[in-house]
Design a protein around this motif. Structure first.
Motif, mmCIF file in Angstrom:
data_model
loop_
_atom_site.group_PDB
_atom_site.id
_atom_site.type_symbol
_atom_site.label_atom_id
_atom_site.label_comp_id
_atom_site.label_asym_id
_atom_site.label_seq_id
_atom_site.Cartn_x
_atom_site.Cartn_y
_atom_site.Cartn_z
ATOM 1 N N PRO A 65 0.808 -1.229 0.000
ATOM 2 C CA PRO A 65 0.000 0.000 0.000
ATOM 3 C C PRO A 65 0.835 1.269 0.000
ATOM 4 O O PRO A 65 0.507 2.229 -0.692
ATOM 5 N N GLN A 66 1.923 1.276 0.793
ATOM 6 C CA GLN A 66 2.731 2.490 0.852
ATOM 7 C C GLN A 66 3.429 2.781 -0.469
ATOM 8 O O GLN A 66 3.584 3.940 -0.863
ATOM 9 N N ASN A 67 3.844 1.740 -1.186
ATOM 10 C CA ASN A 67 4.474 1.964 -2.479
ATOM 11 C C ASN A 67 3.467 2.428 -3.522
ATOM 12 O O ASN A 67 3.766 3.301 -4.349
ATOM 13 N N VAL A 68 2.279 1.849 -3.502
ATOM 14 C CA VAL A 68 1.230 2.296 -4.426
ATOM 15 C C VAL A 68 0.922 3.769 -4.182
ATOM 16 O O VAL A 68 0.824 4.574 -5.120
ATOM 17 N N ALA A 69 0.779 4.149 -2.904
ATOM 18 C CA ALA A 69 0.473 5.536 -2.571
ATOM 19 C C ALA A 69 1.600 6.466 -2.993
ATOM 20 O O ALA A 69 1.357 7.544 -3.553
ATOM 21 N N LEU A 70 2.847 6.047 -2.761
ATOM 22 C CA LEU A 70 3.982 6.899 -3.108
ATOM 23 C C LEU A 70 4.116 7.062 -4.614
ATOM 24 O O LEU A 70 4.346 8.171 -5.114
ATOM 25 N N TYR A 71 3.982 5.965 -5.365
ATOM 26 C CA TYR A 71 4.066 6.043 -6.824
ATOM 27 C C TYR A 71 2.965 6.946 -7.377
ATOM 28 O O TYR A 71 3.223 7.816 -8.220
ATOM 29 N N ALA A 72 1.727 6.741 -6.914
ATOM 30 C CA ALA A 72 0.604 7.534 -7.412
ATOM 31 C C ALA A 72 0.754 9.000 -7.022
ATOM 32 O O ALA A 72 0.458 9.899 -7.819
ATOM 33 N N PHE A 73 1.212 9.264 -5.799
ATOM 34 C CA PHE A 73 1.413 10.644 -5.351
ATOM 35 C C PHE A 73 2.474 11.330 -6.209
ATOM 36 O O PHE A 73 2.315 12.493 -6.599
ATOM 37 N N LEU A 95 -3.911 6.035 -14.539
ATOM 38 C CA LEU A 95 -5.171 5.463 -15.007
ATOM 39 C C LEU A 95 -4.992 4.022 -15.453
ATOM 40 O O LEU A 95 -5.913 3.200 -15.310
ATOM 41 N N GLU A 96 -3.818 3.696 -15.983
ATOM 42 C CA GLU A 96 -3.543 2.316 -16.361
ATOM 43 C C GLU A 96 -3.562 1.418 -15.128
ATOM 44 O O GLU A 96 -4.139 0.337 -15.140
ATOM 45 N N TYR A 97 -2.931 1.881 -14.066
ATOM 46 C CA TYR A 97 -2.917 1.072 -12.843
ATOM 47 C C TYR A 97 -4.318 0.940 -12.258
ATOM 48 O O TYR A 97 -4.741 -0.151 -11.857
ATOM 49 N N ILE A 98 -5.056 2.048 -12.192
ATOM 50 C CA ILE A 98 -6.401 2.011 -11.605
ATOM 51 C C ILE A 98 -7.311 1.088 -12.400
ATOM 52 O O ILE A 98 -8.073 0.293 -11.825
ATOM 53 N N SER A 99 -7.235 1.160 -13.728
ATOM 54 C CA SER A 99 -8.076 0.299 -14.567
ATOM 55 C C SER A 99 -7.757 -1.171 -14.325
ATOM 56 O O SER A 99 -8.657 -2.010 -14.182
ATOM 57 N N ARG A 100 -6.487 -1.501 -14.272
ATOM 58 C CA ARG A 100 -6.089 -2.884 -14.044
ATOM 59 C C ARG A 100 -6.466 -3.335 -12.633
ATOM 60 O O ARG A 100 -6.821 -4.490 -12.416
ATOM 61 N N ALA A 101 -6.381 -2.420 -11.662
ATOM 62 C CA ALA A 101 -6.742 -2.778 -10.297
ATOM 63 C C ALA A 101 -8.234 -3.059 -10.179
ATOM 64 O O ALA A 101 -8.651 -3.975 -9.466
ATOM 65 N N ILE A 102 -9.036 -2.268 -10.878
ATOM 66 C CA ILE A 102 -10.483 -2.517 -10.873
ATOM 67 C C ILE A 102 -10.790 -3.884 -11.470
ATOM 68 O O ILE A 102 -11.669 -4.610 -10.994
ATOM 69 N N MET A 103 -10.038 -4.254 -12.503
ATOM 70 C CA MET A 103 -10.216 -5.560 -13.129
ATOM 71 C C MET A 103 -9.542 -6.678 -12.339
ATOM 72 O O MET A 103 -9.638 -7.849 -12.702
ATOM 73 N N THR A 159 -8.818 -0.526 -1.198
ATOM 74 C CA THR A 159 -8.443 -1.275 -2.383
ATOM 75 C C THR A 159 -7.317 -0.566 -3.109
ATOM 76 O O THR A 159 -7.106 0.644 -2.932
ATOM 77 N N PRO A 160 -6.565 -1.288 -3.955
ATOM 78 C CA PRO A 160 -5.460 -0.642 -4.678
ATOM 79 C C PRO A 160 -5.905 0.546 -5.515
ATOM 80 O O PRO A 160 -5.201 1.563 -5.577
ATOM 81 N N GLN A 161 -7.061 0.433 -6.175
ATOM 82 C CA GLN A 161 -7.511 1.541 -7.021
ATOM 83 C C GLN A 161 -7.842 2.781 -6.194
ATOM 84 O O GLN A 161 -7.591 3.916 -6.627
ATOM 85 N N ASN A 162 -8.387 2.583 -5.006
ATOM 86 C CA ASN A 162 -8.683 3.739 -4.167
ATOM 87 C C ASN A 162 -7.417 4.371 -3.607
ATOM 88 O O ASN A 162 -7.311 5.600 -3.521
ATOM 89 N N ILE A 163 -6.471 3.540 -3.208
ATOM 90 C CA ILE A 163 -5.196 4.078 -2.727
ATOM 91 C C ILE A 163 -4.543 4.928 -3.806
ATOM 92 O O ILE A 163 -4.097 6.056 -3.561
ATOM 93 N N ALA A 164 -4.492 4.393 -5.030
ATOM 94 C CA ALA A 164 -3.867 5.115 -6.136
ATOM 95 C C ALA A 164 -4.629 6.395 -6.463
ATOM 96 O O ALA A 164 -4.017 7.449 -6.704
ATOM 97 N N ALA A 165 -5.953 6.330 -6.466
ATOM 98 C CA ALA A 165 -6.758 7.503 -6.820
ATOM 99 C C ALA A 165 -6.608 8.609 -5.779
ATOM 100 O O ALA A 165 -6.403 9.777 -6.128
ATOM 101 N N TYR A 166 -6.704 8.258 -4.503
ATOM 102 C CA TYR A 166 -6.570 9.261 -3.449
ATOM 103 C C TYR A 166 -5.181 9.902 -3.494
ATOM 104 O O TYR A 166 -5.038 11.130 -3.435
ATOM 105 N N ALA A 167 -4.147 9.057 -3.564
ATOM 106 C CA ALA A 167 -2.782 9.572 -3.549
ATOM 107 C C ALA A 167 -2.495 10.413 -4.790
ATOM 108 O O ALA A 167 -1.787 11.438 -4.707
#
Length: 461
Positions: free
Chosen positions: A59-67, A102-110, A246-254
């Motif tokens: 989670p911390q890496n997903v948040a950092l990358y997205a941020f 958006l690529e990560y979020i789309s794949r995470a939703i799937m 979820t991963p998509q929410n972590i990425a979207a928020y960050a």
């Protein structure tokens, strides 16, 4: 207490559920599960020695990358908006960073993300190389032809085409998540990605990269295998912004916080009129992101609420009050908002206070919690190492000076006094109550610890 002081007092995150960093409680949960992905807990550390930037899908890496991607988007848009960089440069970095998240979020939703690699756009090595060579060609052209290297009209057309293609690709991937047999959606997603790559080169006005792309015969990028999303839907009818961790929410928020941070930095550094407001937005977004990352690094029960974005209605009103006062003074006495040396000093104070607070969270590690412990458990121990060997209640101290310095940064005389009074009164009462609890838990051990440390908030022993 005046109504303003009462309002400012509610801006302290965690006022309703304050926490103690002196209680060390063992965590029996070995790992965190998000969707189908199992995130190992504290199995690996990065070069910094902390469980972040270590290559794991955590989670911390997903948040950092997205941020970081969001910061690139916000910074590029801010600098371009203020004509500090050309639209070609701003458009390129904004489009590429947005496309990656958006690529990560789309794949995470799937539920088809392949670790942190899902941030990368699918395609051959040559296609990705051309994407990276685009800015190089533009830099060479600008050194040779100056301002004639890019044409604003062509850049604008490229931006619109890229946005259109990105929307088509995202929608097509989401269609696949609901209907795995929809081959037309798969073809649209693949075609949209090709159009997006062309549009990005058009944004940069790069004839060589465009020619190389069309002349090369590259295999089609691999598309994620469709999967049915979970039945939890947010405001868009998709499993995002639904409150789930979820991963998509972590990425979207960050990512959104990163956009605010990058845009604020751009305004703070470049704007001649409202630099204080820009830095305020940047540091506020950074605060919320670090709250989540520092919690996720060590705790397996981290939630979306760890971003501390939904504290209370009063919290949002108080943050708004600071901005409203800033704008009011700007309209009445614009000279008051000129950035002076003391504004820079306040900015350094905000950074130092944020560092102190984050250091407290990191030192406490898995012992950190956003909810205060009211009963002593057998696994509770007293944390006295690191920053706690000098500071008592370092997170409270850090937030006290963070809140005050943020208002000095804005040059808000009313909110500065209000925040100072409200925060001091709250922490004075809160620390007194908490120390009675700690004395009851640890007795002479805490008494000895208290005699060797200080709170460093004026007139609070």
């Amino acid at each position: 207490m005046s109504p303003l002081t009462t309002l400012v007092c509610t801006t302290v995150p965690l006022l309703r559920k304050p926490y103690s960093l002196y209680l060390n409680r063992a965590d029996d949960t070995p790992e965190l599960v998000l969707n189908h992905v199992r995130y190992p807990h504290l199995q690996k550390t990065g070069l910094s020695g902390f469980p972040i930037l270590h290559g794991e899908h955590s989670p911390q890496n997903v948040a950092l990358y997205a941020f970081t991607l969001g910061a690139c988007t916000g910074l590029a848009m801010g600098l371009s908006w203020m004509d500090y960089v050309s639209c070609a440069w701003g458009g390129y970095f904004a489009l590429v960073s947005l496309g990656m998240v958006l690529e990560y979020i789309s794949r995470a939703i799937m539920k088809q993300e392949e670790g942190l690699r899902s941030f990368l756009l699918p395609g051959s090595a040559w296609e990705n190389a051309l994407l990276l060579l685009g800015p190089v060609e533009l830099a060479i052209e600008q050194s040779l032809f100056g301002r004639f290297a890019s044409i604003p009209t062509v850049t604008s057309i490229g931006v619109l085409l890229a946005i259109f293609a990105q929307n088509i690709r995202t929608i097509s991937l989401l269609e696949l998540s609901g209907n795995p047999e929809n081959r037309s959606a798969a073809k649209r997603a693949e075609l949209a990605l090709s159009v997006w790559r062309v549009a990005v080169q058009v944004v940069l006005c790069n004839p060589l990269c465009l020619a190389a792309y069309f002349m090369s015969e590259t295999p089609a990028g691999s598309e994620p295998q469709p999967a049915q999303p979970e039945m939890a839907f947010g405001p868009f009818g998709l499993p995002i912004f639904d409150g789930e961790h979820t991963p998509q929410n972590i990425a979207a928020y960050a990512y959104l916080l990163g956009c605010a941070h990058g845009f604020g930095v751009a305004v703070g550094l470049v704007s001649p009129n409202i630099p204080g407001l820009g830095f305020f937005i940047a540091m506020l977004a950074l605060f919320h992101t670090l709250e989540y990352i520092c919690t996720a690094m060590y705790r397996t029960d981290v939630k979306m609420s760890s971003f501390l974005l939904n504290q209370s209605r009063e919290y949002h009103l108080a943050m708004t009050a600071g901005i409203v006062e800033y704008l009011a003074w700007y309209l009445i006495f614009p000279s008051l908002k000129i950035f002076h040396w003391w504004n820079w000093l306040a900015l350094y104070g905000v950074a130092a206070s944020q560092t102190l607070r984050s250091a407290a969270m990191i030192t406490a590690g898995s012992n950190f919690t956003h909810i205060v412990a009211e009963e002593k458990h057998s696994t509770h121990t007293l944390v006295t190492n690191g920053i706690y060997s000098v500071f008592r209640h370092p997170s409270y101290t850090g937030f006290f000076y963070w809140g005050v310095c943020m208002q000095i940064l804005l040059a808000n005389p009313i909110c500065t006094l209000g925040y100072t009074a409200a925060l001091w009164r709250f922490f004075h009462d809160r620390i007194a109550d908490e120390e009675l609890t700690l004395l009851r838990f640890f007795g002479s051990d805490y008494e000895e610890f208290r005699s060797k440390t200080k709170v460093f908030i004026p007139f609070i022993a």
